[in-house]
Design a protein around this motif. Structure first.
Motif, PDB file in Angstrom:
ATOM      1  N   ALA A 123       6.724  -0.046  -7.142  1.00 25.90           N
ATOM      2  CA  ALA A 123       6.746  -0.838  -5.842  1.00 25.90           C
ATOM      3  C   ALA A 123       6.991  -2.664  -6.095  1.00 25.90           C
ATOM      4  CB  ALA A 123       5.277  -0.791  -5.093  1.00 25.90           C
ATOM      5  N   LYS A 149       4.441  -3.920  -8.593  1.00 23.23           N
ATOM      6  CA  LYS A 149       3.476  -3.400  -9.688  1.00 23.23           C
ATOM      7  C   LYS A 149       4.200  -2.347 -10.497  1.00 23.23           C
ATOM      8  CE  LYS A 149       0.415  -2.359  -5.734  1.00 23.23           C
ATOM      9  NZ  LYS A 149      -0.038  -1.022  -4.662  1.00 23.23           N
ATOM     10  N   SER A 173      -1.932  10.828  -6.033  1.00 18.89           N
ATOM     11  CA  SER A 173      -1.377   9.703  -4.345  1.00 18.89           C
ATOM     12  C   SER A 173      -0.546  10.889  -3.169  1.00 18.89           C
ATOM     13  CB  SER A 173      -1.408   9.022  -4.643  1.00 18.89           C
ATOM     14  OG  SER A 173      -0.146   8.381  -5.101  1.00 18.89           O
ATOM     15  N   ASN A 217       3.446   6.500   3.659  1.00 20.57           N
ATOM     16  CA  ASN A 217       2.540   5.845   4.865  1.00 20.57           C
ATOM     17  C   ASN A 217       3.804   4.316   4.357  1.00 20.57           C
ATOM     18  OD1 ASN A 217       1.475   5.482   1.883  1.00 20.57           O
ATOM     19  ND2 ASN A 217       0.239   7.830   2.559  1.00 20.57           N
ATOM     20  N   VAL A 218       3.036   3.014   4.497  1.00 21.64           N
ATOM     21  CA  VAL A 218       3.487   1.776   3.808  1.00 21.64           C
ATOM     22  C   VAL A 218       3.300   1.789   2.140  1.00 21.64           C
ATOM     23  CG1 VAL A 218       3.514   0.729   5.696  1.00 21.64           C
ATOM     24  CG2 VAL A 218       1.874   0.987   4.578  1.00 21.64           C
ATOM     25  N   GLU A 219       2.776   2.627   1.690  1.00 19.39           N
ATOM     26  CA  GLU A 219       2.308   2.078   0.398  1.00 19.39           C
ATOM     27  C   GLU A 219       2.822   3.620  -0.544  1.00 19.39           C
ATOM     28  OE1 GLU A 219      -1.400   1.249   2.715  1.00 19.39           O
ATOM     29  OE2 GLU A 219      -0.607   3.315   2.519  1.00 19.39           O
ATOM     30  N   ASP A 220       3.957   3.898   0.231  1.00 22.16           N
ATOM     31  CA  ASP A 220       5.450   4.917  -0.936  1.00 22.16           C
ATOM     32  C   ASP A 220       6.544   4.161  -0.465  1.00 22.16           C
ATOM     33  OD1 ASP A 220       3.839   7.702   0.992  1.00 22.16           O
ATOM     34  OD2 ASP A 220       4.005   7.516  -0.634  1.00 22.16           O
ATOM     35  N   THR A 221       6.051   2.551  -0.164  1.00 23.08           N
ATOM     36  CA  THR A 221       7.580   1.713  -0.254  1.00 23.08           C
ATOM     37  C   THR A 221       7.904   1.390  -1.874  1.00 23.08           C
ATOM     38  OG1 THR A 221       6.815   0.781   1.909  1.00 23.08           O
ATOM     39  CG2 THR A 221       7.934  -0.324   0.262  1.00 23.08           C
ATOM     40  N   ALA A 222       8.412   1.542  -2.061  1.00 18.26           N
ATOM     41  CA  ALA A 222       9.462   1.506  -3.255  1.00 18.26           C
ATOM     42  C   ALA A 222      10.319   1.516  -4.123  1.00 18.26           C
ATOM     43  CB  ALA A 222       7.729   2.150  -4.828  1.00 18.26           C
ATOM     44  N   THR A 233      11.383   2.196   2.008  1.00 19.14           N
ATOM     45  CA  THR A 233      11.151   0.851   3.309  1.00 19.14           C
ATOM     46  C   THR A 233      10.359   1.626   3.770  1.00 19.14           C
ATOM     47  OG1 THR A 233      12.177  -0.835   1.922  1.00 19.14           O
ATOM     48  CG2 THR A 233      11.222  -1.127   3.706  1.00 19.14           C
ATOM     49  N   SER A 250       4.842   0.044   9.318  1.00 22.57           N
ATOM     50  CA  SER A 250       3.856   1.090   9.849  1.00 22.57           C
ATOM     51  C   SER A 250       4.271   0.541  11.225  1.00 22.57           C
ATOM     52  CB  SER A 250       2.797  -0.739   9.567  1.00 22.57           C
ATOM     53  OG  SER A 250       2.732  -1.896   9.777  1.00 22.57           O
TER      54      SER A 250
END
Length: 116
Positions: free
Chosen positions: A40, A43, A63, A87-92, A113, A116
């Motif tokens: 991400a 990160k 996760s 979910n948005v946290e999977d964007t990478a 990407t 939300s």
């Protein structure tokens, strides 16, 4: 030399699904396992999951458990990553990795990407 080519990335709304593919070519023999990692923005690259070539056992990071599934086709040296309930946290950027007798190799990555 081994070449890994990922495909299937794109844009999706939260709660949606995507399926990534990674095909290995070249000296892709003696494969121990293939894996998916992701990075991400801002990160470090992190492990998502892998699949052992003999037997097909899989392992996932906490996760993505129960949302992501890795499968393989031994004959075509291909793996897939089915991603559900994104979910948005999977964007990478998602990277494929192969570990085998000739060493470890990375693909170029494919962007996922989630909005939300």
């Amino acid at each position: 030399q081994v070449r890994l080519v990922e495909s299937g990335g794109g844009f999706v709304q939260a709660g949606g699904s995507l399926r990534l593919a990674c095909k290995a070519s070249g000296r892709a023999f003696g494969i121990h396992a293939m894996a998916w990692h992701r990075q991400a923005p801002g990160k470090d690259r992190e492990f998502v999951g892998n699949i052992r070539w003999a037997g097909g056992a899989t392992l996932y990071t906490d996760s993505v458990k129960d949302r992501f599934t890795i499968s393989r086709n031994v004959a075509s040296n291909t793996i897939w990553l089915q991603m559900n309930n994104l979910n948005v946290e999977d964007t990478a950027v998602y990277y494929c990795r192969l570990d085998g007798l000739t060493g470890g190799y990375w693909g170029q990555g494919t962007q996922v990407t989630v909005s939300s």
